[in-house]
Design an enzyme around this catalytic site. Structure first.
Site, short mmCIF file in Angstrom:
data_model
loop_
_atom_site.label_atom_id
_atom_site.label_comp_id
_atom_site.label_asym_id
_atom_site.label_seq_id
_atom_site.Cartn_x
_atom_site.Cartn_y
_atom_site.Cartn_z
N SER B 284 0.83 -1.21 0.00
CA SER B 284 0.00 0.00 0.00
C SER B 284 0.86 1.26 0.00
CB SER B 284 -0.90 0.01 1.22
OG SER B 284 -1.49 1.27 1.35
N ARG B 330 1.81 9.05 -7.49
CA ARG B 330 2.42 7.79 -7.91
C ARG B 330 3.44 7.94 -9.04
NH1 ARG B 330 -2.68 3.52 -8.19
NH2 ARG B 330 -3.00 3.45 -5.95
#
Lengths: 251, 638
Positions: B284, B330
């Site tokens: 995660s 990201r």
């Protein structure tokens, strides 16, 4: 300091499709990095077999992160190997030593006919779910999700049962090849939740009946399933199934 | 063909309601006369198959695994978004819509995304009714968390196994329909080709993966829910059997492929240990809330991390992006990690990793607090790497995680082939150039439970069908013939290299040149490298075993052969998009802050590619995107 690579001798169950009897064949797994997973180790052996113009070992696998339930084999007599709460794909070679001999066999149960090498047919587990492992609700008619409060610990208990990945290790580990842990996990998950109550009695009866029809054995409290379950499902779920079943039979 | 997205007229918020009213209905008594093929049993496929059967259609459902419950949706960890606003923190359908369009860097269709946000609420209601054990608070109400940088708490979750629980819900609904005979299940079948009759999708050629038999099935419509193509990179977080074959076969039969170069790379994965690594495992992103990312300042520094003094460490994200630091999005985090490794500053045995260090957080909060937040992730890391992240910094590296591109579909989720519908990750529609966290599960289930049941009816009610006889139709016979020839060809090359070797090589080419940063020179080079590799494949691959048996090498060979062609399509798409947006970062197009620089004037469109023949350049078709409800903005993380 452990060595970074190890050499192993494998004895692997090979059996062609339709062949009545299989046999253990010996292979050498060389220079296996201890960081590899067990399945990656088989990949290396298979790559080697292919290069030598031999047919690789057939084995089921998919997600390789311990959640899809596709992989599994009996390794040195233990389902998914000897590490606790670990699927075969998450078993790493650092748990083996240089020079080890590893025996790899498929799940064995009358209800899981062998297809080829380490691959067995587990469709009996789907059949059990088809018998009642659901809540009968069609898309479109549900009330607001928060209309029905469910105590946090009840949801949590249901979740623990729902974590089953349907790999079949419980069946393979059981001396009776019973599927009680698998069935009880689904029965518990749904019976614990208020949404699942209306069908609870019918569900447990239908699923247990289907389990018997598929050729699984009976539960005699050996508790091997609990020890071997990669998701740590407890036999508490079997106790809950038994209560649900008795309630259903006597009402 | 001019692309018509068939977006309904009217105000954004009323489009879907209006469209549902306008769609023709199939009379309840007539539904049982229709057969529908659904390929795939993940969130999109299982939910579609179950729901269509609930409506009264006869469904044939195919999957490559031994059971529908294995589909890769099962591995999704984080959660599923819904605009319920249970947290009372300002969420709304409009905000979820806006966040998704913006997150997709303005390369998705407004109307589709708005519908997705609307349906998100119905999904949660339905899943709770199915018995999904979502996390709840003490009062018994559903718990929400903020996820992937969202400023509201709208993510519903079931521990770290939300995908598993949602998939098992869809699977149980599917099993219920199997038990009453409305769905016929075909596990361990791989779709090898799509069959068109009179220009409409009418059936499949599949390979029975146990016996090797080539089988045919017909229907009035075909629904593909076959997932993404991340495994074109060889290493990804996808399951081993995830592939592009079904979608690519449809492409070759006339379905356009949209935005294939849009791929998402996740920054916090466990690094590669060596050549025989088979897949990558995601952890995660929440780890970056407390972990500090660094590499040694000196290239090739082989000292243990604890022996490298503070002054000789480069906390490159904190230095370069002082206000966001380790929490940059990201793609930014991923790109910078690779950049450091390319400079030779990567760590670990392979040099393809950066440190994610929790020692400061542990000093500040104590080990217990950190264990409370990340205990299960630390355990997972230790299980896989054998290293204790409380004592030594974690090592992480980016990995391919999701593919936003897919078969082009209109608002009804129908491809350019009449009667071929595409759902879930296999289509291109809702995530634009970049997908937000907890949105994939939402899209798969929206498509399956709440979109296709309506739109497929509109198609069936308005179409006249000729009778198809599978056993003597020339189209099906041709299909079997083509598939058989291809299998024979793969088996008869009899060369010297294994399928995996080709796959690894293809993956590296794409990772280096069509991965998280791209440039024209690299892409052009990759194009010729892939062509050479593909030619070598067909001359030098060795596939053991036979066609009429369970043969996993043969299965893999067919998939890799398609990846070898598909990789070229990705590169062509990347070359044609002369801008940067979301997951597509062309180094020639960046802001001064190294951010993706869009060119809204020339590239605010969907690129849809039409197959024109083997070794031919595909034809380009453009669907212009118009934004009537949101303003296009440039993001900045400095």
């Amino acid at each position: 300091m452990i060595s970074k690579t190890i050499n192993l001798t494998l004895k692997v169950w090979r059996q062609n499709r339709g062949e009545k009897k299989g046999r253990l064949e010996t292979y050498h797994a060389k220079d296996i990095s201890v960081d590899m997973s067990f399945l990656e180790m088989i990949d290396v052996v298979n790559e080697d077999l292919t290069k030598n113009r031999k047919e690789p070992i057939a084995f089921d696998h998919d997600c390789r992160e311990g959640i899809c339930g596709m992989c599994g084999a009996v390794v040195n007599g233990r389902t998914h190997g000897h590490e606790k709460e670990t699927t075969l794909c998450q078993l790493h070679m650092r748990h083996f030593s240089d020079g080890d001999t590893i025996v790899i066999e498929p799940w064995r149960s009358r209800a899981f006919p062998l297809i080829k090498d380490l691959i067995v047919d587990r469709s009996a587990l789907d059949k059990i779910i088809q018998a009642g492992g659901y809540i009968s609700v069609n898309a479109g008619g549900a009330p607001d999700a928060n209309a029905l409060p469910i105590a946090g610990e009840v949801a949590e208990t249901a979740f623990i049962a729902a974590a089953c990945i349907g790999c079949g290790a419980c069946v393979a580990a059981c001396p009776n090849a019973s599927a009680m842990l698998f069935v009880s996990a689904k029965v518990s998950h749904l019976a614990l939740l208020p949404q699942g109550r209306p069908e609870a009695a019918k569900r447990v009866q239908a699923m247990v009946r289907q389990m018997d029809e598929c050729g699984f054995g009976n539960c005699s409290n050996e508790t091997e399933c609990e020890v071997e379950c990669p998701k740590g499902i407890s036999i508490v779920e079997i106790a809950r199934l038994n209560r649900e079943f008795l309630k259903a039979e006597f009402s | 063909m001019k692309l018509d997205a068939k977006i309904p007229a009217g105000p954004l918020a009323e489009k879907w309601d209006q469209h549902r009213f306008n769609l023709k209905l199939v009379n309840p008594a007539n539904k049982k006369k229709f057969e529908i093929i659904v390929v795939g049993t993940g969130l999109a496929g299982a939910s579609a198959a179950a729901t269509l059967a609930e409506l009264g259609y006869h469904v044939k459902n195919f999957c490559i695994q031994d059971s529908p419950r294995r589909a890769h949706s099962i591995a999704a960890q984080g959660g599923i978004n819904a605009a319920k606003n249970y947290a009372n923190d300002g969420d709304s359908v409009w905000r979820l819509f806006y966040d998704t369009v913006k997150g997709g860097d303005f390369r998705a269709r407004e109307a589709n995304v708005y519908r997705l946000a609307q349906l998100s609420c119905n999904i949660i209601d339905h899943c709770v009714a199915q018995g999904i054990p979502f996390a709840r608070d003490y009062g018994g109400f559903l718990d929400n968390r903020s996820f992937g940088g969202a400023q509201v708490s709208r993510t519903f979750y079931a521990k770290g196994q939300t995908g598993q629980q949602l998939l098992l819900g869809a699977y149980s609904a599917l099993m219920r329909q199997v038990s009453i005979g409305m769905v016929k299940l075909f596990p361990r079948r791989e779709m090898m080709d799509l069959v068109l009759v009179d220009g409409k999708a009418r059936g499949l050629v599949v390979r029975n993966l146990i016996t090797g038999e080539i089988e045919t099935y017909d229907a009035h419509a075909v629904v593909l829910a076959t997932g993404g193509y991340g495994n074109v990179f060889n290493l990804s977080t996808n399951a081993m059997s995830s592939n592009v074959t079904a979608a690519f076969r449809a492409y070759k039969k006339g379905a356009y492929f949209a935005n294939p170069c849009f791929t998402q790379i996740h920054p916090t994965c466990i690094p590669v240990h060596g050549t025989f690594q088979s897949k990558l495992t995601l952890m995660s992103e929440s780890l970056r809330n407390d972990g500090r990312v660094w590499v040694p300042k000196k290239p090739g520094d082989k000292r243990l991390p604890r022996d490298i003094p503070e002054s000789e460490r480069d906390y490159f994200l904190e230095n370069k992006y002082p206000s966001f630091g380790n929490l940059v999005p990201r793609d930014v985090a991923s790109r910078n990690a690779k950049e450091q490794c390319d400079k030779g500053k990567g760590v670990g045995e392979t040099g393809l990793a950066v440190y994610l260090d929790f020692s400061d957080a542990i000093k500040r909060d104590g080990e217990n607090v950190i264990a409370g937040k990340y205990g299960n992730l630390f355990e997972m890391y230790e299980k896989i790497t054998g290293d204790n992240p409380y004592k030594n910094p974690m090592m992480i590296f980016p990995a391919v995680h999701y593919t936003m591109g897919g078969l082009w579909v209109d608002y009804n989720l129908m491809s350019t082939i009449p009667g071929l519908f595409v759902l879930g990750e296999a289509n291109f529609s809702d995530h634009g150039a970049n997908r937000l966290g907890a949105s994939a599960l939402m899209q798969g289930l929206a498509d399956g439970y709440f979109v296709i049941p309506y739109t497929i009816g509109g198609y069936l009610a308005q179409t006249s069908f000729s009778k198809v006889n599978v056993s003597d139709s020339k189209e099906f016979k041709q299909g079997i013939d083509d598939v058989q020839k291809r299998i024979n060809k793969l088996l008869s090359v009899n060369g010297n290299r294994t399928v995996s070797e080709f796959h690894r090589e293809l993956g590296l080419i794409l990772w280096d040149h069509c991965g998280m940063s791209r440039n024209e020179e690299g892409l052009s080079k990759a194009l010729s490298m892939i062509r050479d590799l593909r030619h070598e494949f067909w001359e030098n691959v060795y596939v053991p075993g036979t066609g009429n048996d369970l043969n996993q090498s043969l299965e893999n060979a067919g998939r890799v052969a398609d990846f070898l062609e598909f990789g070229e399509l990705m590169i062509n798409d990347a070359l044609a998009r002369k801008e940067s947006c979301g997951g597509h970062f062309n180094t020639a197009f960046q802001t001064e802050e190294n951010e993706a620089k869009r060119d809204d004037e020339n590239f605010c469109h969907v690129a849809a590619w039409e197959y024109t023949g083997d070794d031919q350049k595909p034809d380009f078709h453009k669907e212009s995107l118009s934004f009537e409800n949101v303003e296009l903005t440039q993001r900045s993380y400095k």
